[in-house]
Design an enzyme around this catalytic site. Sequence first.
Site, PDB file in Angstrom:
ATOM      1  N   GLY A  34       0.906  -1.237   0.105  1.00 40.64           N
ATOM      2  CA  GLY A  34      -0.193   0.015   0.151  1.00 40.64           C
ATOM      3  C   GLY A  34       0.884   1.215   0.003  1.00 40.64           C
ATOM      4  O   GLY A  34       2.174   0.908   0.126  1.00 40.64           O
ATOM      5  N   LEU A  35       0.215   2.281  -0.015  1.00 42.15           N
ATOM      6  CA  LEU A  35       1.031   3.682  -0.169  1.00 42.15           C
ATOM      7  C   LEU A  35       1.713   3.716   1.046  1.00 42.15           C
ATOM      8  O   LEU A  35       1.153   3.394   2.370  1.00 42.15           O
ATOM      9  CB  LEU A  35       0.091   4.867  -0.447  1.00 42.15           C
ATOM     10  CG  LEU A  35      -0.514   4.850  -1.832  1.00 42.15           C
ATOM     11  CD1 LEU A  35      -1.692   5.877  -1.775  1.00 42.15           C
ATOM     12  CD2 LEU A  35       0.560   5.101  -3.017  1.00 42.15           C
ATOM     13  N   SER A  36       2.720   4.650   0.958  1.00 39.87           N
ATOM     14  CA  SER A  36       3.231   5.292   2.244  1.00 39.87           C
ATOM     15  C   SER A  36       2.399   5.954   3.025  1.00 39.87           C
ATOM     16  O   SER A  36       1.376   6.658   2.918  1.00 39.87           O
ATOM     17  CB  SER A  36       4.469   6.261   2.025  1.00 39.87           C
ATOM     18  OG  SER A  36       5.020   6.792   3.248  1.00 39.87           O
ATOM     19  N   GLY A  37       2.373   5.659   4.604  1.00 40.43           N
ATOM     20  CA  GLY A  37       1.452   6.028   5.347  1.00 40.43           C
ATOM     21  C   GLY A  37      -0.187   5.483   5.556  1.00 40.43           C
ATOM     22  O   GLY A  37      -0.888   5.882   6.009  1.00 40.43           O
ATOM     23  N   SER A  38      -0.145   4.407   4.690  1.00 41.32           N
ATOM     24  CA  SER A  38      -1.432   3.616   4.661  1.00 41.32           C
ATOM     25  C   SER A  38      -1.581   2.879   5.892  1.00 41.32           C
ATOM     26  O   SER A  38      -2.656   2.393   6.453  1.00 41.32           O
ATOM     27  CB  SER A  38      -1.477   2.703   3.468  1.00 41.32           C
ATOM     28  OG  SER A  38      -0.493   1.553   3.610  1.00 41.32           O
ATOM     29  N   GLY A  39      -0.524   2.439   6.629  1.00 40.01           N
ATOM     30  CA  GLY A  39      -0.622   1.606   7.885  1.00 40.01           C
ATOM     31  C   GLY A  39      -0.122   0.316   7.911  1.00 40.01           C
ATOM     32  O   GLY A  39      -0.245  -0.507   8.804  1.00 40.01           O
ATOM     33  N   LYS A  40       0.675  -0.167   6.995  1.00 43.60           N
ATOM     34  CA  LYS A  40       1.420  -1.398   6.820  1.00 43.60           C
ATOM     35  C   LYS A  40       2.242  -1.683   8.101  1.00 43.60           C
ATOM     36  O   LYS A  40       1.875  -2.580   8.661  1.00 43.60           O
ATOM     37  CB  LYS A  40       2.163  -1.293   5.487  1.00 43.60           C
ATOM     38  CG  LYS A  40       1.418  -1.117   4.254  1.00 43.60           C
ATOM     39  CD  LYS A  40       2.426  -1.257   2.895  1.00 43.60           C
ATOM     40  CE  LYS A  40       3.576  -0.268   3.115  1.00 43.60           C
ATOM     41  NZ  LYS A  40       2.874   1.224   3.142  1.00 43.60           N
ATOM     42  N   SER A  41       3.332  -0.649   8.646  1.00 47.06           N
ATOM     43  CA  SER A  41       3.906  -0.990   9.452  1.00 47.06           C
ATOM     44  C   SER A  41       3.128  -1.184  10.931  1.00 47.06           C
ATOM     45  O   SER A  41       3.680  -1.931  11.557  1.00 47.06           O
ATOM     46  CB  SER A  41       5.080   0.068   9.623  1.00 47.06           C
ATOM     47  OG  SER A  41       5.874  -0.089   8.452  1.00 47.06           O
ATOM     48  N   SER A 108       6.139  -1.722  -2.183  1.00 48.70           N
ATOM     49  CA  SER A 108       6.388  -2.886  -3.340  1.00 48.70           C
ATOM     50  C   SER A 108       5.162  -2.210  -4.351  1.00 48.70           C
ATOM     51  O   SER A 108       4.004  -2.745  -4.860  1.00 48.70           O
ATOM     52  CB  SER A 108       5.913  -4.153  -3.089  1.00 48.70           C
ATOM     53  OG  SER A 108       4.700  -4.153  -1.998  1.00 48.70           O
TER      54      SER A 108
END
Length: 199
Positions: A34-41, A108
């Site tokens: 997902g986009l940067s800041g989407s919440g993945k981490s 990615s």
Amino acid sequence: MTEANNIVWHASEITKQDRTSQNKHQSPVLWFTGLSGSGKSTITVALEKTLFERGIRSYRLDGDNIRHGLNNNLGFSPDDRKENIRRIGEVAKLLNDAGLITLTAFISPYREDRDKVRQLLPEGDFIEVYVKCSLEGCEARDPKGLYQKARSGEIKGFTGIDAPYEEPVAPELVIDTENNSVEAAVSEVLTFLEERKYI
């Protein structure tokens, strides 16, 4: 890059099945994109903690963390992004064989690269999790201040601004982080894993 010659795979006497049997769970790779800041981490950190508390062996690979070591020689050009994901795919494959549930948090941005990782793994062991949040939503959060830098021209080739992000076509799981909490996201992933007998 030179090609390695005269190498032979040295097989282990312990199989992946032996390891997953000992662990009492399967070892899928959950690929959060997902986009940067989407919440993945944020989601993978919370999920890893929950799995650990339940006695489930897992390991988290995070984009920024990997670039501190294994991939610290890579930038953010399209070629470097592809190599970044290729290396992570190979690491994820090793962790899959080791019997661990692997949580990856990488933008990615290219479908082709994600599909290549899927092809590395046994059928059913690659779970693409699309962490869905609009560009506007991610930009409003901007936890690292990267969107602001990209908008001002300090960062070039930033995904979603002046570099593409190719949404998954048929992900195994879509998590809407614009309208749901971290706790709800973790619960959604755990339900998915339980229903399909990964854990």
